[in-house]
Scaffold this active site. Structure first.
Site, PDB file in Angstrom:
ATOM      1  N   GLU A 114       0.843  -1.189   0.000  1.00 58.33           N
ATOM      2  CA  GLU A 114       0.000   0.000   0.000  1.00 58.33           C
ATOM      3  C   GLU A 114       0.880   1.242   0.000  1.00 58.33           C
ATOM      4  OE1 GLU A 114      -3.372  -2.065   2.812  1.00 58.33           O
ATOM      5  OE2 GLU A 114      -2.098  -0.513   3.633  1.00 58.33           O
ATOM      6  N   CYS A 129       3.780   8.213   1.312  1.00 53.71           N
ATOM      7  CA  CYS A 129       4.273   7.281   2.325  1.00 53.71           C
ATOM      8  C   CYS A 129       4.572   5.952   1.624  1.00 53.71           C
ATOM      9  CB  CYS A 129       3.176   7.128   3.387  1.00 53.71           C
ATOM     10  SG  CYS A 129       3.666   6.090   4.741  1.00 53.71           S
ATOM     11  N   CYS A 136       7.093  -7.146   8.072  1.00 50.88           N
ATOM     12  CA  CYS A 136       8.303  -6.652   8.751  1.00 50.88           C
ATOM     13  C   CYS A 136       8.704  -7.678   9.797  1.00 50.88           C
ATOM     14  CB  CYS A 136       8.032  -5.305   9.416  1.00 50.88           C
ATOM     15  SG  CYS A 136       9.481  -4.604  10.247  1.00 50.88           S
ATOM     16  N   CYS A 140       7.407  -4.913  16.322  1.00 48.56           N
ATOM     17  CA  CYS A 140       7.081  -3.928  17.361  1.00 48.56           C
ATOM     18  C   CYS A 140       5.670  -4.238  17.865  1.00 48.56           C
ATOM     19  CB  CYS A 140       7.177  -2.511  16.794  1.00 48.56           C
ATOM     20  SG  CYS A 140       8.847  -2.131  16.234  1.00 48.56           S
ATOM     21  N   CYS A 143       2.476  -2.389  16.339  1.00 44.88           N
ATOM     22  CA  CYS A 143       2.450  -2.158  14.888  1.00 44.88           C
ATOM     23  C   CYS A 143       1.784  -3.327  14.172  1.00 44.88           C
ATOM     24  CB  CYS A 143       3.874  -1.971  14.375  1.00 44.88           C
ATOM     25  SG  CYS A 143       3.967  -1.887  12.575  1.00 44.88           S
ATOM     26  N   CYS A 365      -1.188   6.373   9.065  1.00 44.56           N
ATOM     27  CA  CYS A 365       0.098   5.771   9.389  1.00 44.56           C
ATOM     28  C   CYS A 365      -0.072   4.673  10.422  1.00 44.56           C
ATOM     29  CB  CYS A 365       1.049   6.821   9.942  1.00 44.56           C
ATOM     30  SG  CYS A 365       1.956   7.598   8.642  1.00 44.56           S
TER      31      CYS A 365
HETATM   32  N1  SAH Z   1       9.818   0.545  10.139  1.00 37.85           N
HETATM   33  C1  SAH Z   1       9.968   1.948  10.153  1.00 37.85           C
HETATM   34  C2  SAH Z   1       9.043   2.674   9.208  1.00 37.85           C
HETATM   35  C3  SAH Z   1       7.625   2.183   9.119  1.00 37.85           C
HETATM   36  S1  SAH Z   1       6.595   2.436  10.498  1.00 37.85           S
HETATM   37  C4  SAH Z   1       9.855   2.485  11.549  1.00 37.85           C
HETATM   38  O1  SAH Z   1       9.488   1.739  12.443  1.00 37.85           O
HETATM   39  O2  SAH Z   1      10.194   3.646  11.748  1.00 37.85           O
HETATM   40  C5  SAH Z   1       6.218   4.174  10.374  1.00 37.85           C
HETATM   41  C6  SAH Z   1       5.864   4.831  11.691  1.00 37.85           C
HETATM   42  O3  SAH Z   1       4.557   4.416  12.149  1.00 37.85           O
HETATM   43  C7  SAH Z   1       6.827   4.468  12.810  1.00 37.85           C
HETATM   44  O4  SAH Z   1       7.163   5.587  13.578  1.00 37.85           O
HETATM   45  C8  SAH Z   1       6.012   3.504  13.619  1.00 37.85           C
HETATM   46  O5  SAH Z   1       6.485   3.412  14.917  1.00 37.85           O
HETATM   47  C9  SAH Z   1       4.623   4.086  13.508  1.00 37.85           C
HETATM   48  N2  SAH Z   1       3.562   3.150  13.854  1.00 37.85           N
HETATM   49  C10 SAH Z   1       3.517   1.832  13.621  1.00 37.85           C
HETATM   50  N3  SAH Z   1       2.370   1.299  14.080  1.00 37.85           N
HETATM   51  C11 SAH Z   1       1.668   2.320  14.603  1.00 37.85           C
HETATM   52  C12 SAH Z   1       0.381   2.421  15.211  1.00 37.85           C
HETATM   53  N4  SAH Z   1      -0.405   1.350  15.358  1.00 37.85           N
HETATM   54  N5  SAH Z   1      -0.033   3.633  15.616  1.00 37.85           N
HETATM   55  C13 SAH Z   1       0.740   4.723  15.433  1.00 37.85           C
HETATM   56  N6  SAH Z   1       1.950   4.698  14.872  1.00 37.85           N
HETATM   57  C14 SAH Z   1       2.420   3.495  14.454  1.00 37.85           C
HETATM   58 FE1  SF4 Z   2       8.530  -2.892  11.503  1.00 38.54          FE
HETATM   59 FE2  SF4 Z   2       6.286  -1.777  12.351  1.00 38.54          FE
HETATM   60 FE3  SF4 Z   2       8.404  -1.873  13.945  1.00 38.54          FE
HETATM   61 FE4  SF4 Z   2       8.436  -0.229  11.826  1.00 38.54          FE
HETATM   62  S1  SF4 Z   2       7.076  -0.080  13.598  1.00 38.54           S
HETATM   63  S2  SF4 Z   2      10.068  -1.623  12.498  1.00 38.54           S
HETATM   64  S3  SF4 Z   2       7.239  -1.472  10.363  1.00 38.54           S
HETATM   65  S4  SF4 Z   2       7.266  -3.649  13.165  1.00 38.54           S
END
Ligand code: SAH
Ligand code: SF4
Length: 391
Positions: A114, A129, A136, A140, A143, A365
């Site tokens: 996406e 974006c 991934c 996290c 996420c 996001c």
């Molecule tokens: N992997 C990279 C880039 C993709 S995630 C990273 O972690 O930075 C892009 C952003 O969205 C990151 O700051 C991540 O922490 C945030 N993010 C991921 N899941 C989220 C959620 N459920 N609510 C708000 N922000 C989130």
């Molecule tokens: Fe991967 Fe999501 Fe963590 Fe970014 S925030 S490193 S996309 S698991």
């Protein structure tokens, strides 16, 4: 040099190329200028052809060699035999009520990524974006992409292909003062520094004048903190940097971002300082802080954060947690978010709350969910469901 192509074709190669299927041809879409020059040298052409063809691809959105009228007919025919310009196929395109646009793209092996374009309210900025991986591996806890697990890295053609597709559907981009995509953030699915070899060429194309000509301040790589690759990046590129911090103590951060157990906060902030030193200008790091109710949204967290970041030239972005099913986390109330912002303000930080936009097309996001694990039924259901969402 990535990819492969025949250095100097013999007659049988040419014959083979004429019957080649699309996937046997060299895809020029994701090639940097240097790679494209090498390609042209390898087929007995002059280097400057690279700039000509790049402009056709990235400025004009062209995928047909026959239309490249400043190339000789013979060269156009030859290119059609040995090369191709193949971007991801658009399987869904939607616009939400706030103007956010989303594309679901089918990449090489039938999986989907996406890409989301978020227009600024003043109409001046259009930020794309971009995803770097399908899924991934870093898991996290807050996420949804991480919850899907890792499927595969995107190629540089698939990464720049997202910019290509979005730009093409937004109209001509010859006028640098009115580009369809003005900013790119690598904040879609995946961890860009875990796919370094494909992300860097794609970012070079974003910056290249024969590519998208964006300034290094308008191209941002977001990372959860793969420290060695961050050091490597600083040696090669000086794009803007966003760090997904989310917590100011190692104990809490390791819970939210498991990678912290390998590269802790100190190691990460030191790497940020080294990166900034290499950029050699007045740039700041963007600190991303996803606010999660009762997890990292209290006054002590604001105080710890302010203290931690004292030495780092940075700005903080607050992102209210985007909920998804079974996450186990909640979004703080608007009041609590404002309180957190106020505490930071009193401690010397102006921290904008990044609004959650595109909700009605599931494009905000952190909601780039990579619902792509199952390549068959689940994908079909997904595409159907978002089409319904967007109606
Ligand atoms: N992997 C990279 C880039 C993709 S995630 C990273 O972690 O930075 C892009 C952003 O969205 C990151 O700051 C991540 O922490 C945030 N993010 C991921 N899941 C989220 C959620 N459920 N609510 C708000 N922000 C989130
Ligand atoms: Fe991967 Fe999501 Fe963590 Fe970014 S925030 S490193 S996309 S698991």
């Amino acid at each position: 040099m990535r990819g492969h192509f025949c250095p100097r074709p013999c007659p049988s190669d040419v014959r083979d190329a004429m019957t080649a299927t699309a996937s046997q041809r060299t895809n020029l879409l994701g090639m940097t200028r240097e790679e494209m020059e090498e390609f042209f040298l390898s087929i007995g052409e002059k280097k400057f052809r690279a700039a000509q063809v790049m402009k056709w691809i990235h400025h004009e959105g062209c995928d047909d060699f026959a239309a490249m009228t400043n190339l000789s007919k013979a060269l156009r025919t030859r290119l059609a035999e040995v090369a191709e310009i193949r971007g991801p196929a658009v399987v869904y395109e939607g616009t939400s009520s706030d103007g956010t646009r989303k594309w679901v793209l089918e990449v090489e092996d039938g999986t989907y990524v996406e890409t989301v374009l978020i227009p600024a309210e003043n109409g001046k900025r259009r930020t794309l974006c971009v995803s770097s991986q399908v899924g991934c591996s870093l898991d996290c806890s807050f996420c949804s992409t991480g919850k899907q697990g890792f499927q595969r890295n995107l190629s540089s053609a698939e990464i720049i292909g997202q910019v290509w597709v979005a730009s093409n559907s937004l109209g001509p981009r010859r006028d640098p003062a009115n580009r369809p995509v003005t900013n790119v953030v690598m904040m879609g699915m995946g961890e860009p520094l875990m796919n370094y070899d494909n992300v860097v060429p794609a970012m070079k194309l974003m910056l290249d004048d024969n590519g998208y000509g964006l300034s290094k301040r308008r191209v941002t790589l977001s990372t959860s903190g793969v420290v060695p690759m961050l050091d490597k990046l600083g040696d090669e590129l000086d794009v803007s940097l966003a760090i997904s911090l989310h917590a100011a103590t190692d104990e809490l951060r390791s819970e939210l971002v498991p990678l912290n157990r390998k590269y802790n906060i100190r190691a990460l902030l030191d790497a940020c300082q080294r990166y900034l030193a290499k950029c050699g200008d007045t740039r700041m790091v963007t600190i991303e802080y996803t606010l999660i109710k009762d997890v990292n949204d209290q006054q002590e967290h604001a105080e710890q954060l302010a203290e931690l970041l004292r030495e780092l030239p940075c700005k903080i972005n607050l992102i209210p947690f985007n909920p998804f099913p079974h996450s186990g986390y909640e979004t703080p109330s608007r009041n609590q978010t404002m309180r957190f912002q106020q505490w930071l303000y009193e401690l010397g930080y102006t921290a904008p709350v990044r609004s959650t936009r595109g909700d009605d097309i599931d494009a905000a996001c952190g909601q780039l969910v990579g619902r792509v694990k199952d390549r068959t039924k689940r994908n079909e259901r997904y595409i159907r469901s978002i089409q319904i969402d967007a109606d």
